[in-house]
Design a protein around this motif. Sequence first.
Motif, PDB file in Angstrom:
ATOM      1  N   PRO A  43     -46.348 105.772  -8.639  1.00  0.00           N
ATOM      2  CA  PRO A  43     -46.326 107.092  -9.282  1.00  0.00           C
ATOM      3  C   PRO A  43     -47.686 107.781  -9.356  1.00  0.00           C
ATOM      4  O   PRO A  43     -47.758 109.011  -9.372  1.00  0.00           O
ATOM      5  N   ALA A  44     -48.761 107.003  -9.412  1.00  0.00           N
ATOM      6  CA  ALA A  44     -50.068 107.573  -9.738  1.00  0.00           C
ATOM      7  C   ALA A  44     -50.914 107.956  -8.534  1.00  0.00           C
ATOM      8  O   ALA A  44     -51.809 108.800  -8.653  1.00  0.00           O
ATOM      9  N   LEU A  45     -50.672 107.369  -7.367  1.00  0.00           N
ATOM     10  CA  LEU A  45     -51.605 107.519  -6.248  1.00  0.00           C
ATOM     11  C   LEU A  45     -51.831 108.974  -5.852  1.00  0.00           C
ATOM     12  O   LEU A  45     -52.969 109.441  -5.793  1.00  0.00           O
ATOM     13  N   VAL A  46     -50.768 109.709  -5.580  1.00  0.00           N
ATOM     14  CA  VAL A  46     -50.924 111.095  -5.115  1.00  0.00           C
ATOM     15  C   VAL A  46     -51.285 112.058  -6.249  1.00  0.00           C
ATOM     16  O   VAL A  46     -52.295 112.768  -6.157  1.00  0.00           O
ATOM     17  N   PRO A  47     -50.496 112.125  -7.349  1.00  0.00           N
ATOM     18  CA  PRO A  47     -50.794 113.145  -8.364  1.00  0.00           C
ATOM     19  C   PRO A  47     -52.060 112.887  -9.174  1.00  0.00           C
ATOM     20  O   PRO A  47     -52.729 113.837  -9.590  1.00  0.00           O
ATOM     21  N   LEU A  48     -52.437 111.634  -9.402  1.00  0.00           N
ATOM     22  CA  LEU A  48     -53.582 111.342 -10.262  1.00  0.00           C
ATOM     23  C   LEU A  48     -54.862 111.014  -9.501  1.00  0.00           C
ATOM     24  O   LEU A  48     -55.945 111.095 -10.058  1.00  0.00           O
TER      25      LEU A  48
END
Length: 228
Positions: A102-107
Amino acid sequence: QAQAGWLQHDFGHLSVFSESRWNHLVHKFVIGHLKGAPASWWNHLHFQHHAKPNCFRKDPDVNMHPLFFALGKTLSVELGVQKKKFMPYNHQHKYFFIIGPPALVPLYFQWYIFYFVVQRKQWVDLAWMLTFYIRFFLTYLPLLGVKGILGLHLLVRFIESNWFVWVTQMNHIPMHIDYDKNVDWFSTQLQATCNVHQSLFNDWFSGHLNFQIEHHLFPTMPRHNYWK
């Protein structure tokens, strides 16, 4: 967005047009205008990955070790001997799905791509990226408002991130991960890649990167020929 990601991957590997310059040009359009990311950033990371896949400190795709995850049998044992307790690695099979996909692209990617182009003065890539955001805001702002458009963008990146991480990790992370042993190129590619069952859905879902072995051995081959 996910399918545009596989498409830019094709152009980045010069596997669509017979002339390299056309691949480079359309690559900038697809990754820049359709996805809002810089071609120079993708090239910088991805070419390192193909040169030394799953080699710690040389493949950017496995740089998450050891801050969040302990990758590979050799590196995991090394951490155990040093008794480094950054994270409860014995539970990483439980929290990987909460943190990684969940975190790789947006965060991470979302802010780092702007840092990359400004730091390296890639102004052409930045211009392509801005056309994506201008088009996105002009399209959805009248319909959703400022909060709605930010929420939509975050939702799209969240779903895309899960999709992207599942595909890119399932055909590399199960394989051998270690420091660079200066093994010959052919063996290096085979040790770091594995294929995933072929089906119409898997071909579409992964952009044919379920044929990861063939892709690493013949990176300029058009994806629809991997099965052959």
